[in-house]
Design a protein around this motif. Structure first.
Motif, PDB file in Angstrom:
ATOM      1  N   CYS A  85       0.934  -1.372  -0.033  1.00  0.00           N
ATOM      2  CA  CYS A  85      -0.090  -0.059   0.183  1.00  0.00           C
ATOM      3  C   CYS A  85       0.905   1.277   0.132  1.00  0.00           C
ATOM      4  O   CYS A  85       1.809   1.294   0.407  1.00  0.00           O
ATOM      5  CB  CYS A  85      -1.020  -0.127   1.196  1.00  0.00           C
ATOM      6  N   ASP A  86       0.322   2.245  -0.556  1.00  0.00           N
ATOM      7  CA  ASP A  86       1.014   3.520  -0.847  1.00  0.00           C
ATOM      8  C   ASP A  86       0.223   4.732  -0.630  1.00  0.00           C
ATOM      9  O   ASP A  86      -0.861   4.992  -1.185  1.00  0.00           O
ATOM     10  CB  ASP A  86       1.786   3.643  -1.960  1.00  0.00           C
ATOM     11  N   ASN A  87       0.167   5.559   0.656  1.00  0.00           N
ATOM     12  CA  ASN A  87      -0.680   6.714   0.992  1.00  0.00           C
ATOM     13  C   ASN A  87      -0.456   7.682  -0.231  1.00  0.00           C
ATOM     14  O   ASN A  87      -1.280   8.566  -0.210  1.00  0.00           O
ATOM     15  CB  ASN A  87      -0.417   6.975   2.390  1.00  0.00           C
ATOM     16  N   SER A  88       0.692   7.672  -0.747  1.00  0.00           N
ATOM     17  CA  SER A  88       0.808   8.944  -1.842  1.00  0.00           C
ATOM     18  C   SER A  88       0.207   8.423  -3.197  1.00  0.00           C
ATOM     19  O   SER A  88       0.185   9.361  -4.286  1.00  0.00           O
ATOM     20  CB  SER A  88       2.116   9.277  -1.860  1.00  0.00           C
ATOM     21  N   ASP A  89      -0.299   7.251  -3.516  1.00  0.00           N
ATOM     22  CA  ASP A  89      -0.733   6.957  -4.591  1.00  0.00           C
ATOM     23  C   ASP A  89      -2.321   6.472  -4.517  1.00  0.00           C
ATOM     24  O   ASP A  89      -2.469   5.468  -3.895  1.00  0.00           O
ATOM     25  CB  ASP A  89      -0.113   5.680  -5.428  1.00  0.00           C
TER      26      ASP A  89
END
Length: 169
Positions: free
Chosen positions: A20-24
């Motif tokens: 998971c990636d909060n910036s994407d």
């Protein structure tokens, strides 16, 4: 990753991973996680018959961020498929998803792992996450956990760098 290499050597094991990636925005919600896991299952095993009926009805809408319930049903049906054997699923950075997604995913996995159908799917789930937001430790309180000490930053960085080096090779 050694776990991935071991799983790939076995025909009876399916290895899934999602970061998971909060910036994407394409990698920080429950539907995105499920899409990624379903895609990996489809690439490893020919289980398209689980997705085609829903796709025939919803088409591209099946893959948008509001399609969690349909994707969860597909994922759940797939993991009970005897053809998959043991499923090792690693979810990293679940805390980087929006809070609603975190709760949907964790409650879904918790219910799945507690259900009496679970022995039929042989799911081994590894979640890597910080304890924030509060819903994470709350939902996971009944499951075995390893907590990394935040004061052990140097040791953790060495392990992370080793992991990255292995992935790059």
């Amino acid at each position: 990753m050694e776990l991935e290499l071991l799983a790939n050597r076995s025909q009876e094991t399916c290895f899934l991973q999602y970061f998971c990636d909060n910036s994407d925005e394409k990698r920080n919600n429950a539907a995105a996680v499920l899409r990624g896991l379903i895609l990996q299952i489809l690439l490893q095993r020919n289980l398209f018959h689980h997705i085609l009926p829903s796709f025939a009805i919803q088409e591209k809408a099946l893959f948008n961020s509001s399609s969690f319930e349909a994707l969860w049903r597909i994922f759940q049906n797939m993991i009970f498929e005897p053809l998959l054997g043991t499923i090792i699923c690693v979810l990293d950075g679940i805390d980087e998803c929006d809070e609603t997604s975190i709760e949907l995913l964790l409650r879904g996995f918790a219910a799945l792992l507690r259900s009496n159908r679970t022995p039929a799917c042989h799911l081994k789930l590894i979640l890597l996450s910080r304890d924030f937001p509060e819903v994470i430790p709350c939902i996971l309180s009944g499951f075995p956990r390893i907590r990394l000490e935040p004061d052990a930053k140097t040791e953790i960085n060495v392990d992370i760098n080793h992991f990255v080096d292995v992935k790059i090779e």
